[in-house]
Design an enzyme around this catalytic site. Structure first.
Site, PDB file in Angstrom:
ATOM      1  N   ASP A 132       0.621  -1.511   0.023  1.00  0.00           N
ATOM      2  CA  ASP A 132      -0.010   0.162   0.001  1.00  0.00           C
ATOM      3  C   ASP A 132       1.032   1.338  -0.093  1.00  0.00           C
ATOM      4  O   ASP A 132       1.302   1.833  -0.908  1.00  0.00           O
ATOM      5  CB  ASP A 132      -0.979   0.078   1.150  1.00  0.00           C
ATOM      6  N   GLU A 176      -4.565  -7.043  13.023  1.00  0.00           N
ATOM      7  CA  GLU A 176      -3.977  -6.995  11.665  1.00  0.00           C
ATOM      8  C   GLU A 176      -2.523  -6.355  11.641  1.00  0.00           C
ATOM      9  O   GLU A 176      -1.678  -6.961  10.841  1.00  0.00           O
ATOM     10  CB  GLU A 176      -4.754  -5.759  11.114  1.00  0.00           C
TER      11      GLU A 176
END
Length: 846
Positions: free
Chosen positions: A582, A816
């Site tokens: 990302d 996460e």
């Protein structure tokens, strides 16, 4: 003769003399003929050009149309899986399952239009007006939820800790008949010791058809559904029975209030809204001892006034939707029984004591199998740590989903997005609350763990992914199949573009299957692998070739991720979602001149595994081996990606570090009100022009030649990597390796005013798993850094395992990512996708 006759000139007669201004007749004729010929040639050329232009125009239209269709044209080779591979006839043991990861508890079959079943619940007499729980939502604020035990096949035990009570959801399947057999649910509710009074809870059990099949309610007195009977093509005739709530399996029935809802739904994504809009307060809860109170229950469905019950243009068929609500005070236990009419030799009903005995037997089998597979007790882990690791594996198995639908895709040749052909996907998901769908680069990591537990799951999931490949060799990287899945995705992420890749991590799972097969080819778990690879290979070849052609870089043997963010003015550093990392810092100004070291290493890995598979199948393998040798050449890797300034591997591109986010200046004319003009945004300020150079960001990308074992064990570059990894000012923390060095200018910097740092410091378990795996590799390889790799391996593995376990105990979740300063879990939760790789680190299985 008609017309004028020519005057004959006889022999011996002199030709008449010409006047001064006259030309000879023959010459005049030739000139005239010449002019006519030139005109004809010009006309012919013009006609020819017109015809050619028309032909070229229609050919271009045809080619563009043909190219436009390719993005939504499936690969022509035979599918890896037969169309009926998930049917009750072919795979009865896996037909029913908890294949709805997006809801707290529900089951469906592995068929395109399944009858779905599920559970909603709400706390009555609460300070919150309507606290309905159904789909997994982080905003629900649960203290924890997830599977404690789940074998991926026949049973599961889940615990859901709400604010002042805990629900334990259990299911057991029993094979029999022609339609996948029976199953039973058991829901047990217990109040927390800290709660002042026993909570009163409403459980809402439901069944819904998805455009196929029919359901019929059988109402008993007091408005409760005694049972539901139904029929569908995949299930035949069946019956769902709702048993009365009790305080324990042998105790008396508890006082309860019953309600039901019988309506239709235009789509499964509407179930929660339909229930919410059917709730009424007109019902009275009146236990034998205690005050009478109004409670909330399903009544009749009234669509919201602002929208019609169904859009007239919506072509979907309305389907039956039935809800059975039980309102009862804790503690209690309720069982729901599904029975297939084709199960003729049923010895008894799977309820009560029989259900308990069956559950205990499955739990004992699970415990024994878990220890055989991972050996954690033998390694000295505590019982609490073993329970944590069982929960991590079980959440990934319980998070397997079966999705069916169409992706929305687009290529450069399409003016508008197209619908991809309908398809099915059996896959694990990263997070049940935030990412309850398939992601291509996550799935390879998921299958590293699942292949150790059940290689058949890995073969099926991999086959489903490769069966979605198109004729070009592209697989949509995010699978948003069906209305339920689409309802959880922001609109800007729905369309998948065919120039965009994702790391081909499925090759990691294939490598594991090959190693299992090579070590013991005749075991029942490994035996099917060869036939599976043979069916997979034509698609695998096209997939590899797609990467090797569409993602090539500007110089030979280099690679570049496509799909970087285009609007560079709004981002501190334009994101590269396709890389999976990302917002990790890449070249500040995206261009065709970029070279990405992580993609180079993924291609080196993929080519080597392609060579292994081809060799195993007796297919041509020399080209793959040569590609692997070239891409693994440490000299080439250094030439393309080693930065002397950084002393590490790096991307290369049009880059400057002199960038920052600044408040945009908005001109407001004198005397005009400020609120009439757009709010000032943060925009990027570039203080020094970019130039072609190494990006010089030290972090996960720099480690890839080490992570994927491309570096030779005696490479001096390995010493640099090990030193940077262990440096607390760079990548080392007591909780794992941070994603970006603390010394980097982008460390923990926001990418936009709304876009917090993601891969700019936090600790990610998938990359840390690769690091631990690589250290294990280099600790056993002859070389000058063997001892250093061994010491780092033991230290890093211990840090990661301890922190993930500690956060699970403290917060109730696996996360996460983890904060690099405190180790605190952050991001979406539960995230028992690749974060569950902690189990493999505990087991030391790489």
């Amino acid at each position: 003769m008609m017309g004028r006759q020519r005057k004959r000139v006889g022999a011996g007669e002199a030709a008449p003399l010409l006047r001064k201004d006259e030309k000879p007749i023959g010459l005049h004729f030739k000139e005239k003929k010449k002019k006519v010929d030139i005109g004809k040639v010009f006309i012919n050329i013009s006609i020819g050009l017109c015809i050619f232009s028309l032909v070229w125009f229609f050919y271009a239209l045809y080619m563009r149309s043909s190219l436009a269709k390719r993005v939504a044209t499936l690969h022509p080779s035979p599918r890896v899986l037969d169309d009926n591979s998930t049917s009750a006839e072919v795979s009865p043991e896996r037909f029913w399952g908890s294949y709805r990861p997006q809801v707290y508890f529900g089951m469906k079959t592995r068929s395109p239009k399944s009858i779905v079943t599920g559970l909603m619940w709400m706390r009555q007499f609460s300070s919150m007006d309507v606290n309905l729980r159904h789909t997994c939502e982080q905003g629900d604020g649960l203290q924890g939820y997830g599977w404690l035990m789940h074998d991926g096949l026949s049973f599961g035990v889940q615990e859901v800790r709400d604010k002042d009570f805990t629900l334990t959801t259990e299911f057991v399947k029993r094979r029999g008949g022609d339609h996948g057999g029976d199953w039973t649910w058991r829901i047990t509710a217990k109040q927390h010791s800290s709660s002042r009074q026993a909570p009163v809870i409403s459980l809402m059990f439901y069944a819904a058809a998805d455009t196929q099949g029919s359901l019929e309610a059988h109402v008993e007195e007091k408005k409760g559904l005694g049972s539901i009977t139904g029929f569908s093509e995949e299930l035949g005739h069946f019956k769902i029975t709702f048993r009365k709530p009790v305080t324990g399996e042998l105790s008396n029935v508890k006082y309860a209030c019953y309600n039901n809802l019988q309506t239709v739904t235009p789509g499964l994504e509407r179930l929660t809204d339909i229930v919410k809009n059917s709730l009424s307060r007109r019902f009275v809860y009146s236990p034998p001892s205690g005050e009478k109170r109004h409670y909330i229950a399903v009544d009749s469905y009234k669509p919201p006034h602002q929208q019609p019950q169904q859009n007239p243009d919506d072509p979907r068929k309305k389907s039956d939707f039935l809800v059975h609500q039980v309102t009862v005070e804790t503690p209690f236990q309720i069982e729901v029984l599904f029975e297939s009419a084709s199960f003729h030799s049923r010895p008894n009903q799977l309820v009560g004591v029989t259900m308990t005995e069956e559950l205990e037997r499955r739990k004992a089998e699970f415990d024994a199998r878990f220890e055989r597979t991972f050996g954690l007790e033998q390694k000295g882990f505590s019982q609490a740590q073993v329970r944590f690791s069982k929960a991590a594996l079980s959440n990934m198995l319980g998070g397997m989903g079966y999705f069916y639908g169409q992706s929305v895709v687009q290529s450069a040749y399409n003016e508008y997005p197209l619908l991809y052909p309908e398809g099915a996907l059996f896959t694990a998901v990263p997070s049940r609350s935030f990412f309850p769908r398939g992601f291509l680069w996550d799935e390879g990591f998921h299958q590293l763990l699942l292949s150790k537990w059940d290689p058949q799951v890995t073969r099926e999931a991999t086959a489903h992914w490769l069966d979605l490949i198109n004729v070009e060799g592209w697989i949509p990287r995010e699978q948003i199949l069906g209305d339920e899945a689409r309802s959880k995705v922001p609109g800007e992420f729905v369309v998948q573009r065919n120039e965009n890749a994702n790391p081909p991590t499925l090759f990691l799972a294939l490598q594991e299957l090959i190693e299992q097969h090579s070590s013991d080819p005749d075991t029942p778990t490994s035996l099917p692998t060869l036939a599976f690879l043979r069916r997979l290979f034509p698609r695998l070849k096209t997939w590899f070739e797609w990467y090797n052609t569409t993602q090539t870089g500007p110089v030979p043997n280099s690679y570049r991720w496509r799909g970087r963010d285009k609007d560079t003015n709004l981002f501190l550093n334009p994101k590269t979602l396709t890389s999976g990392l990302d917002d990790y810092p890449r070249a500040s100004h995206p261009s065709g001149e970029e070279r990405h070291v992580d993609l180079h290493c993924w291609m080196a890995l993929a080519s080597g595994i392609m060579a292994s598979i081809a060799r195993l199948l007796g297919e041509p393998h020399v080209d793959y081996e040569q590609t692997h040798q070239v891409l693994s050449d440490n000299g080439l890797l250094s030439e393309l990606h080693w930065s002397d300034q950084l002393g590490a591997f790096s991307d290369y591109g049009n880059h400057t570090q002199a960038v920052s986010l600044q408040q945009e200046k908005v001109y407001v004319p004198p005397g005009q009100p400020r609120h009439h003009y757009a709010a000032a945004r943060l925009v990027r300020s570039v203080r020094r022009a970019p130039k072609l150079q190494h990006v010089n960001a030290l972090g996960y990308v720099s480690l890839f030649p080490f992570l994927l074992h491309i570096l030779h064990a005696d490479s001096p570059k390995l010493e640099h990597i090990l030193r940077d990894m262990r440096d607390p000012d760079k990548l080392w923390t007591p909780y794992g390796l941070r994603s970006l060095s603390r010394t980097d200018p982008m460390y923990m910097k926001r990418n936009t005013e709304h876009d917090a740092p993601y891969w700019r410091g936090p600790i990610w378990i998938n990359i840390n798993y690769l690091a631990v795996r690589a250290l294990n590799h280099y600790s056993s390889a002859e070389g000058p850094y063997q001892e250093k790799a061994t010491a780092l391996y033991n230290e890093l593995r211990t840090n990661i395992v301890n922190n993930v376990y500690r956060q699970y105990v403290e917060t109730g979740y696996i996360w996460e990512q983890y904060n690099d300063n405190t180790g605190r879990g952050q991001g979406s939760h539960p995230f028992t996708g690749w974060s569950a790789l902690t189990v493999l680190m505990m087991a030391e299985q790489y």
